[in-house]
Structure formats: structure tokens, C-alpha cells
Design a protein around this motif. Structure first.
Motif, short mmCIF file in Angstrom:
data_model
loop_
_atom_site.label_atom_id
_atom_site.label_comp_id
_atom_site.label_asym_id
_atom_site.label_seq_id
_atom_site.Cartn_x
_atom_site.Cartn_y
_atom_site.Cartn_z
N ASP A 149 -7.81 2.53 25.67
CA ASP A 149 -8.45 3.57 26.37
C ASP A 149 -9.51 4.15 25.87
O ASP A 149 -10.41 4.63 26.59
N ASP A 150 -9.81 3.94 24.39
CA ASP A 150 -11.36 4.51 24.12
C ASP A 150 -12.23 3.78 24.41
O ASP A 150 -13.52 4.44 24.10
N VAL A 151 -12.40 2.83 25.19
CA VAL A 151 -13.59 2.09 25.79
C VAL A 151 -14.19 2.77 26.97
O VAL A 151 -15.36 2.66 27.06
N TYR A 152 -13.38 3.46 27.64
CA TYR A 152 -13.83 4.16 28.85
C TYR A 152 -14.19 5.68 28.57
O TYR A 152 -13.56 6.23 27.92
N VAL A 153 -15.41 6.02 29.33
CA VAL A 153 -15.81 7.43 29.36
C VAL A 153 -16.16 7.98 30.46
O VAL A 153 -15.78 9.13 30.60
N LEU A 154 -16.44 7.13 31.68
CA LEU A 154 -16.68 7.53 32.91
C LEU A 154 -15.70 7.93 33.72
O LEU A 154 -15.74 8.60 34.79
N THR A 155 -14.68 7.25 33.45
CA THR A 155 -13.34 7.22 34.50
C THR A 155 -12.09 7.51 33.63
O THR A 155 -11.96 7.27 32.62
#
Length: 387
Positions: free
Chosen positions: A207-213
Motif C-alpha cells: 500500500d505504501d507505493v500509492y499516493v494519489l489513489t
């Protein structure tokens, strides 16, 4: 391109400076290695981070001059919009955010080099970003074949830890996130993430790879409906509110991201014969391509629609391969512009927990005749069952 081991003195080098670790250490390294004055260019393509102090940071690191350019409108108008209208989605998934930014970066590197009377430009893409390095190199050569292109990370083969040590030894502040296992690139059109655990194509992205969604499971429990209006292929409004292209893209990014739309996990064909696992976030790009594609099909005859679809595949390959500045793209743009003359109307999309789908369409040029269909249904002879 300046080859590895070439250590002749250079008068002045124009460096594309992002403010990250790679380009921060590149300023003193280039000055020391080549005895050159370093002029930096920081370009705002909608990264979403403050660039106000980029000039001061670059000068503190040894640059003799530092240019900071706001290119968000130019990026949206001259690169994102043509690709959107062409339906350029690489391998039917990736809206090409990073790839579209590289020819714009090259354009302004060349322009600043002219203003600064420099014969060499440099950028922060090295072997770990091979596609991007090739894209910038090709674009610079197309615009000014007399310029040399220097890749500090291609010449200076060191690990991230060694770059951090180099920075600390010279008192260079190490940017936040420098210790991240991922390599990221962000602009107005989306975000790319690679390396770290993502190198294993079997593993689910953490989960930590996502920032915009937002994770789809955490998205709202009620769907959202979004109406996107187009005029001659240009998106102009959301839910009846007229916006500039930059504002519209930013608004859609927020709306779609909240509903978990725009995550892409792609094992893509890179330049050459290799494949790469890439994670992308493109909330606005995903929605706009879906809407534009649906509206264009609605107003375009079958044969032309199929031709336009084929052009979209070629256009995406051309952008991905770094051939933006080419006669081929200009010729395709001419065809695309002709098709856009009828792409006026609105598309309604439903967003729900990571899913998006078209649920409504309207256009003054629509080729679907509702009255005729209804009339045909009313006059169609009924079939009676006979004993």
C-alpha cells in the motif's frame, strides 16, 4: 552524448535540476569533474511539491545561475492534450505521464542552453532510468544536434548509499525520501513507481507505493457520477463547471483518486527486448481517456474510428520510444485534429471502489439515432407462435 571517461574541461553545463538526491549531488560532481560552470533549470510539470526554494538550493550547491520555470500549462496544452486526443495509451494501460514529460524537459534544456551559450546539457536519468535517458537524448538531438548530452549517473556509476555519502561529505542536505527503495516520477498527468519489492512480478504492490489513489476497499461506499464535457476534443468542464485544462486534470485526479480509480500494475515492454514491472497512478488520465474514447466512437463512422484507434497505438509507441520530435508525429497530429472536429459533447462516468465505467453519453454529432431506433422497434413485426 558525452562518453564515460571523457574528462575534458567544459565552460558551462546546463543541468535539469529536480531538487532530488541525484541532481543535487550532480551539481558539485559536474563542477569538480569537468571544471565547468553549472547552470540549473528546474521545471514545474505539476509535481505537486514546492519549488519556490529550488533556485536558492541550487545556488547553495554551487550553481552559478538557477532558472525555475512553471510549465504546467505548456505541458497540458502541448503534450498531454495531443496524446489524449490521439488515444495514446501504451499497451492499452499506461497514459504515458513520464514519457510525455521528457520532450518538454528537453525543449527547455535546449532553450536555456541557447540563452546561456552552453554547448552541453545534463540530466538526472542514468542506467536505472534507461528509457528516460534515451527519450531526453533523442529529443535534444532532434532539436539541436550540436549539443552534447551528459548523463552524470551514466558516467558516475555509484550506488544510492555512495551518493548519500558523497552528499554528506560535502554538507549537501539529503532530500527527504532519499532512502526510499522505490524510484518515482510525478507530474500533472500521473505518477510512476519502480524498483524495490516491485521488481518481483509475483508480489502484490504494498500500500505504501500509492499516493494519489485510495485503496478500493477504503473508498466511499456510495458511487460518484462525473460528467466530462468536450469541445472539439478538448475537455472543458466537469459536472457543468468550466475549468482550465490544468485545473480540470487536477480536479479529476482528486475525484478519481478518492474512489480508488487509476491504479495500474503493468509488465511492460521497455525499449529494446526487455520487460519491466511498473506501477502507475493516473486517476485523471484513466478517466479522461475513457471519456474521450467513448465520445469519439459515438461521433465517428466505423472505418474512421478504427483508423483512429490504430493511430493511437502507433502514437503511444512513438511517445514511449522517445520520438516526439518527428515528422511521423506531426502527420498523425494532422489526422487526429481532423477527427476532433466532431468530438463535442459529454460523457457521464460512474466511479465505485476502484471501478469506472461509462454510463451516459450525449453529443450534437452522435451517430446514434434514438428516434429512429425507437420507431424501428415500434414497427418491427411481431413473431407469433403457431401451433
Amino acid at each position: 552524448m558525452v562518453q564515460e571517461g571523457l574528462e575534458r574541461l567544459m565552460d558551462r553545463i546546463v543541468l535539469a535540476y529536480s531538487g532530488g538526491l541525484d541532481t543535487s549531488v550532480a551539481i558539485p560532481w559536474l563542477a569538480e569533474k569537468y571544471g565547468a560552470e553549472i547552470v540549473t533549470v528546474t521545471m514545474d510539470l505539476g509535481q505537486g511539491k514546492e519549488l519556490d526554494d529550488a533556485r536558492e538550493r541550487a545556488l547553495a550547491l554551487g550553481a552559478v545561475r538557477a532558472h525555475v520555470l512553471d510549465l504546467r500549462n505548456e505541458f497540458a496544452r502541448d503534450f498531454v492534450l495531443p496524446a489524449l486526443q490521439a488515444g495514446a495509451v501504451y499497451e492499452q494501460r499506461y497514459p504515458l505521464a513520464t514519457a510525455l514529460g521528457r520532450p518538454l524537459i528537453a525543449r527547455h534544456l535546449v532553450e536555456i542552453a541557447r540563452l546561456e551559450n552552453a554547448s552541453v546539457v545534463a540530466h538526472g536519468c542514468g542506467t536505472e532510468k534507461g528509457n528516460d535517458a534515451i527519450r531526453i537524448d533523442l529529443a535534444v538531438r532532434a532539436l539541436n544536434p550540436d549539443l552534447e548530452v551528459l548523463e552524470p549517473l551514466g558516467v558516475w556509476d555509484v550506488t544510492k548509499q555512495e551518493k548519500v555519502a558523497f552528499a554528506k561529505k560535502r554538507g549537501i542536505p539529503v532530500p527527504a525520501g532519499a532512502d526510499s527503495p522505490y524510484t518515482t516520477d510525478v507530474n500533472l498527468w500521473g505518477r510512476s513507481i519502480e524498483y524495490g519489492v516491485l521488481d518481483d512480478p509475483w508480489l502484490e504492490p504494498p500500500d505504501d507505493v500509492y499516493v494519489l489513489t485510495r485503496a478500493p476497499k477504503d473508498a466511499p461506499d456510495l458511487p460518484a457520477y462525473v460528467e466530462i464535457e468536450f469541445e472539439r476534443g478538448v475537455p472543458v468542464a466537469i459536472n457543468g463547471v468550466t475549468l482550465s485544462l490544468v485545473e480540470l486534470i487536477s480536479s479529476l485526479e482528486t475525484i478519481a483518486g478518492v474512489h480508488g480509480v487509476g491504479r495500474i500494475d503493468l509488465l511492460e515492454n521497455r525499449l529494446g527486448d526487455t520487460k519491466s514491472r511498473e506501477i502507475y497512478e493516473a486517476p485523471a488520465g484513466v478517466l479522461l481517456h475513457a471519456a474521450h474514447n467513448e465520445l469519439q466512437k459515438y461521433v465517428t463512422p466505423r472505418d474512421l474510428a478504427r483508423l483512429a484507434s490504430e493511430v493511437g497505438v502507433r502514437y503511444a509507441d512513438l511517445v514511449y520510444n522517445g520520438d516526439w520530435y518527428s515528422h511521423t508525429r506531426e502527420a498523425m497530429d494532422a489526422l487526429v485534429a481532423k477527427v476532433q472536429e466532431r468530438v463535442t459533447g459529454a460523457i457521464r462516468l460512474k466511479l465505485f471502489k476502484g471501478d469506472h465505467r461509462v454510463v451516459g453519453r450525449t453529443s450534437p454529432f452522435g451517430l446514434y439515432d434514438q428516434d429512429r431506433i425507437a420507431q424501428s422497434a415500434d414497427t418491427r413485426p411481431s413473431l407469433e407462435l403457431r401451433p
